[in-house]
Scaffold this motif. Sequence first.
Motif: not given
Length: 399
Positions: A287-301, A306-319
């Motif tokens: 079963d390669y599904f646990p390996d797939y989660i560790v190597t693909v899903i977790v890095p994507l999450i 990180l992308f959401i935090i960066l977008a909030y800092v760059m756009f929502c904090r300007r006002e």
Amino acid sequence: MAGCRSWLFFLTVCAVSLLGAKAEIKLNIPVGRFFSYELLRETFQNDFEPLSKLYSGRLYDDPMIFKCNLQSFPDLPEWLRFTQRHPFDNGFLYGTPMSPGKSIIEVYAINKRSYETTRQLFVIKAVAEKILPYQAEVFIKLREIEKVLPSSVQGEIKQDLQKLWDTEALEIVNITNALDRGGRVPLPLAGHFEGVYVKVGSEQYFSDCLLKTLTAEHERQCTAGAKVKIPGGCNFCSIPSNCISWCKTELFDLSKQEPAPPAPTMGSGILEGAGDFNPPESPPSIDYFPDYIVTVIVPLILALVLFIILAYVMFCRREGVAKRNARTNQIQLYHHHTIHGNTDELRNMAGRRSVPPPLSTLPMFNYRTGEEAPPLQSDSPNIPLIMAQHDPYSDTLPR
């Protein structure tokens, strides 16, 4: 004397030019004997320089590199090696054939000054000959392979080993660089050498000096790491660099060869019955599904967070940043207005004071002497028309 040397050099060059380096060279060597051939740069130099340059006195000693291979193949035969340390050194073909046969070797010489190329063919034929039954291999520590391959140096080593073996019927079987046997590359310092292994053979049995290397006492001394020398006048080396290392000396008795194994018997070609064929079970599925989660899903999450935090800092904090800057500007303007108001209030208070003003504030006060001049009369004829006509820093007052 110098004239004779120049004539000898000219005759040598002419002889080389007549022979040429493009001719096919045929060599016959016995099987089980050491073979070495020196590739002289002077021989190939003639192919790069025509005879017209010889008469004009333009002789060169160019650096060259040699490339050797078996004809129609990229490499040399298994038994043949080539070495050349520096482009200004000669090259050497060397090795020991172990089976009869013919090899055609192509040698390409590349001129490093003009980048011209010339080719020479060597036809090496190995002829069958009886293998020497008694062989010994010695290690010479203070030598390098390029310094041992010249025939004169081989003769010196052979003479010392003849005295050690106590026979003149001795042949060099093989010479091997220590680096080809797993040795380490030495430091580039004076007194550090690669070392070479020299194997010799003879029809005569080993001498007493060589047989002492098989004793238990000799093995014990070598295991202890001490510098071992065979007693009884067995240390023969006319040149110190040709002395052998006794702990790395090996003897080979080929006269007592083991009998060849018997030939296999021919059967009927039909396998005996041993039941039904039972193939091995297939390996369990993985079963390669646990390996797939560790190597693909977790890095994507993690990347999405990180992308959401960066977008909030760059756009929502300007006002908020703009409001904070505006508030800072208002505070600065309020401070400026307060300073001006305080200054005006202090001036009004100073104007309403009943005390006389300081002398330094009077128009005719001399700050050097401290004297006070009488007030000027508007009808006085001594009043200057322009107040700047006298020196305000002088000690005299205008009259």
